[in-house]
Design a protein around this motif. Structure first.
Motif, PDB file in Angstrom:
ATOM      1  N   LEU A  75       0.832  -1.202   0.000  1.00  0.00           N
ATOM      2  CA  LEU A  75       0.000   0.000   0.000  1.00  0.00           C
ATOM      3  C   LEU A  75       0.868   1.254   0.000  1.00  0.00           C
ATOM      4  O   LEU A  75       0.568   2.230  -0.703  1.00  0.00           O
ATOM      5  N   ILE A  76       1.935   1.238   0.793  1.00  0.00           N
ATOM      6  CA  ILE A  76       2.822   2.409   0.868  1.00  0.00           C
ATOM      7  C   ILE A  76       3.426   2.704  -0.508  1.00  0.00           C
ATOM      8  O   ILE A  76       3.456   3.857  -0.954  1.00  0.00           O
ATOM      9  N   ARG A  77       3.890   1.658  -1.204  1.00  0.00           N
ATOM     10  CA  ARG A  77       4.455   1.875  -2.541  1.00  0.00           C
ATOM     11  C   ARG A  77       3.406   2.428  -3.501  1.00  0.00           C
ATOM     12  O   ARG A  77       3.680   3.360  -4.266  1.00  0.00           O
ATOM     13  N   ARG A  78       2.207   1.856  -3.434  1.00  0.00           N
ATOM     14  CA  ARG A  78       1.158   2.330  -4.345  1.00  0.00           C
ATOM     15  C   ARG A  78       0.756   3.761  -4.019  1.00  0.00           C
ATOM     16  O   ARG A  78       0.603   4.603  -4.909  1.00  0.00           O
ATOM     17  N   HIS A  79       0.584   4.046  -2.736  1.00  0.00           N
ATOM     18  CA  HIS A  79       0.093   5.363  -2.322  1.00  0.00           C
ATOM     19  C   HIS A  79       1.061   6.470  -2.696  1.00  0.00           C
ATOM     20  O   HIS A  79       0.646   7.539  -3.165  1.00  0.00           O
ATOM     21  N   PHE A  80       2.359   6.209  -2.485  1.00  0.00           N
ATOM     22  CA  PHE A  80       3.365   7.244  -2.742  1.00  0.00           C
ATOM     23  C   PHE A  80       4.068   7.065  -4.086  1.00  0.00           C
ATOM     24  O   PHE A  80       5.045   7.765  -4.377  1.00  0.00           O
ATOM     25  N   LYS A  81       3.557   6.106  -4.893  1.00  0.00           N
ATOM     26  CA  LYS A  81       4.092   5.881  -6.239  1.00  0.00           C
ATOM     27  C   LYS A  81       5.595   5.594  -6.215  1.00  0.00           C
ATOM     28  O   LYS A  81       6.377   6.133  -7.010  1.00  0.00           O
ATOM     29  N   LEU A  82       5.995   4.726  -5.279  1.00  0.00           N
ATOM     30  CA  LEU A  82       7.381   4.274  -5.216  1.00  0.00           C
ATOM     31  C   LEU A  82       7.570   3.100  -6.167  1.00  0.00           C
ATOM     32  O   LEU A  82       6.643   2.329  -6.401  1.00  0.00           O
ATOM     33  N   SER A  83       8.752   2.951  -6.686  1.00  0.00           N
ATOM     34  CA  SER A  83       9.023   1.836  -7.592  1.00  0.00           C
ATOM     35  C   SER A  83       9.078   0.520  -6.826  1.00  0.00           C
ATOM     36  O   SER A  83       9.280   0.505  -5.604  1.00  0.00           O
ATOM     37  N   ASP A  84       8.936  -0.577  -7.545  1.00  0.00           N
ATOM     38  CA  ASP A  84       8.875  -1.900  -6.918  1.00  0.00           C
ATOM     39  C   ASP A  84      10.180  -2.284  -6.226  1.00  0.00           C
ATOM     40  O   ASP A  84      10.181  -3.170  -5.361  1.00  0.00           O
ATOM     41  N   ASP A  85      11.297  -1.659  -6.610  1.00  0.00           N
ATOM     42  CA  ASP A  85      12.571  -2.020  -5.981  1.00  0.00           C
ATOM     43  C   ASP A  85      12.828  -1.259  -4.679  1.00  0.00           C
ATOM     44  O   ASP A  85      13.871  -1.428  -4.050  1.00  0.00           O
ATOM     45  N   ARG A  86      11.875  -0.444  -4.253  1.00  0.00           N
ATOM     46  CA  ARG A  86      11.984   0.234  -2.955  1.00  0.00           C
ATOM     47  C   ARG A  86      11.344  -0.653  -1.893  1.00  0.00           C
ATOM     48  O   ARG A  86      10.188  -1.064  -2.043  1.00  0.00           O
TER      49      ARG A  86
END
Length: 236
Positions: A189-200
């Motif tokens: 959810l954090i990656r999706r919400h803040f539009k972080l890449s999958d490698d983060r």
């Protein structure tokens, strides 16, 4: 005062400041709504940036949400946590706590519940209190600490050192903090919400602001094991 005496005094003074900060710091679970000035946050960050890391890789990336951005994130992560969604850790959490580690964990938990007047065995109340992680305990700011996937556990270890220094720097500037592994349970959810890449990869969160000292939940302190319990000296 001669040079040797002065140096000795300065050393004692410096270690005294560190001891004071370590002894004062605790996990704050009730914050005032007052926002922290941007220059104060940047001061915390500039001090924390001196954290040591493997090969000086400095693998931490820090995302700080405040104001409306924090509120949108709070609503999103609280809704997912309250829905009973499965854990979505990037780093495998402890399989189980055994022996002295279980004892320390229970002691800490019971201190919290006793302070809040929650009866032992009241699992519904336990769960309700746990969900307060996703309200950031009322903090006006939340930091998300994430690292680069290829660095694996070494990147996470370096981030742990960064988190410790962040909290001490914040303490020195009159702020309260709470490190939160709970937020990392919703890494996707954090990656999706803040539009972080999958490698983060999300290590943890830190909610921070000014502690509300009037709230009873901020009145207790956890214990620490003795050096004898944690250190073995080998000289031969």
């Amino acid at each position: 005062m001669d040079a040797a005496a002065k140096a000795r005094y300065e050393t004692e003074d410096r270690i005294g400041v560190l001891e004071e900060l370590l002894n004062e710091r605790y996990s704050v679970r009730a914050f005032l709504p007052q926002e922290v000035p941007r220059e104060t946050i940047e001061h915390v960050l500039s001090v924390s940036q001196r954290t040591a890391s493997w090969c000086n890789s400095q693998p931490w990336q820090v995302l700080i949400a405040s104001g409306e951005a924090k509120e949108r994130f709070r609503k999103a992560i609280y809704a997912e946590a309250a829905s009973g969604a499965r854990d979505d850790h990037d780093f495998t959490p402890p399989r189980e706590y055994l022996g002295v580690y279980l004892e320390r964990r229970r002691e800490s938990g019971f201190q919290l519940y006793n302070t809040l007047g929650i009866a032992r065995g009241d699992k519904m109340a336990y769960a309700k209190q746990a969900l307060e992680n996703y309200n950031f305990f009322g903090a006006p700011h939340v930091a998300i600490i994430h690292t680069d996937e290829p660095l694996g556990i070494y990147g996470a270890v370096d981030c742990g050192a960064y988190v410790s220094n962040f909290m001490l720097a914040a303490q020195a500037l009159g702020l309260g903090t709470i490190p939160q592994a709970a937020l990392a349970r919703h890494s996707g959810l954090i990656r999706r919400h803040f539009k972080l890449s999958d490698d983060r990869k999300v290590v943890c969160g830190i909610s921070f602001g000014y502690a509300d000292h009037a709230q009873k939940v901020n009145s207790y302190r956890t214990s620490r094991a003795s050096v004898a319990d944690t250190v073995t000296f080998v000289s031969e």
